[in-house]
Write a protein that holds these residues in place. Sequence first.
Motif, short mmCIF file in Angstrom:
data_model
loop_
_atom_site.label_atom_id
_atom_site.label_comp_id
_atom_site.label_asym_id
_atom_site.label_seq_id
_atom_site.Cartn_x
_atom_site.Cartn_y
_atom_site.Cartn_z
N ALA A 129 0.52 -1.26 0.18
CA ALA A 129 -0.30 0.09 0.26
C ALA A 129 1.36 1.06 0.06
O ALA A 129 1.68 1.77 0.59
N PRO A 130 0.43 2.49 -0.78
CA PRO A 130 1.52 3.53 -0.30
C PRO A 130 1.87 3.63 1.03
O PRO A 130 3.03 4.34 0.96
N ARG A 131 1.55 3.29 1.65
CA ARG A 131 1.46 4.05 3.01
C ARG A 131 2.80 3.16 3.35
O ARG A 131 3.66 3.78 4.52
N GLN A 132 3.31 2.10 3.10
CA GLN A 132 4.19 1.50 3.09
C GLN A 132 5.69 1.92 2.69
O GLN A 132 7.16 1.32 2.97
N LEU A 133 5.23 3.42 2.37
CA LEU A 133 6.69 4.01 1.34
C LEU A 133 6.70 4.93 2.03
O LEU A 133 8.08 5.68 1.46
N PHE A 134 6.59 5.17 3.27
CA PHE A 134 6.67 6.29 4.26
C PHE A 134 7.41 6.55 4.51
O PHE A 134 8.98 7.36 4.12
N TRP A 135 8.87 5.39 4.67
CA TRP A 135 9.78 4.84 5.30
C TRP A 135 11.06 5.09 4.37
O TRP A 135 11.91 6.01 4.23
N PRO A 136 10.79 4.45 3.01
CA PRO A 136 11.82 4.92 2.21
C PRO A 136 12.00 6.78 1.56
O PRO A 136 13.39 6.65 1.41
N TRP A 137 10.39 7.04 1.85
CA TRP A 137 10.39 8.51 1.31
C TRP A 137 11.52 9.13 2.21
O TRP A 137 12.05 9.87 2.06
N PHE A 138 11.34 8.93 3.32
CA PHE A 138 11.66 9.69 4.33
C PHE A 138 12.73 9.40 4.87
O PHE A 138 13.85 10.58 4.91
N ALA A 139 13.32 8.72 4.42
CA ALA A 139 15.19 8.17 4.84
C ALA A 139 15.76 9.26 3.42
O ALA A 139 16.65 9.60 3.45
N ALA A 140 14.85 9.24 2.23
CA ALA A 140 15.51 9.54 0.89
C ALA A 140 15.96 11.08 1.21
O ALA A 140 16.07 11.74 0.71
N ASN A 141 14.41 11.77 2.56
CA ASN A 141 14.51 12.84 1.72
C ASN A 141 14.81 13.91 2.98
O ASN A 141 14.74 14.73 3.03
N VAL A 142 15.36 13.11 4.12
CA VAL A 142 16.13 13.30 5.50
C VAL A 142 17.78 13.40 5.17
O VAL A 142 17.90 12.16 5.78
N SER A 143 17.97 14.08 5.08
CA SER A 143 19.58 14.32 5.43
C SER A 143 20.72 14.67 6.13
O SER A 143 19.89 15.45 7.13
N VAL A 144 21.49 13.81 6.12
CA VAL A 144 22.38 14.57 7.89
C VAL A 144 22.67 15.18 7.69
O VAL A 144 22.80 16.65 8.90
N LEU A 145 22.79 16.39 6.73
CA LEU A 145 23.66 17.50 6.35
C LEU A 145 22.04 19.13 7.09
O LEU A 145 22.48 19.94 7.75
N GLY A 146 21.34 18.51 6.66
CA GLY A 146 19.22 18.92 7.46
C GLY A 146 19.73 19.29 8.55
O GLY A 146 18.96 20.47 9.29
N LEU A 147 19.72 17.83 9.17
CA LEU A 147 19.58 17.97 10.65
C LEU A 147 21.14 18.94 11.53
O LEU A 147 20.70 19.01 12.58
N SER A 148 21.84 18.41 10.98
CA SER A 148 23.42 19.38 11.09
C SER A 148 23.14 20.36 10.92
O SER A 148 23.62 21.72 11.40
#
Length: 64
Positions: free
Chosen positions: A30-49
Amino acid sequence: MVKDAEVDTRAFQVEANGINVISDDERRGAPRQLFWPWFAANVSVLGLSYGSFALGFGISFWQA
């Protein structure tokens, strides 16, 4: 329903589809199962730093 043995053998097969359209009977999940791959690809370490660096300037969490 797929049996456990069938799932095990399918997990190690080479993907047969390329860019062709996947038929409805072959689609799983289901589309909701794509949340974590999408989230991992869009949250970068540089953005958090960058956000934590901005907190060092004395601004609030939400402003950072």
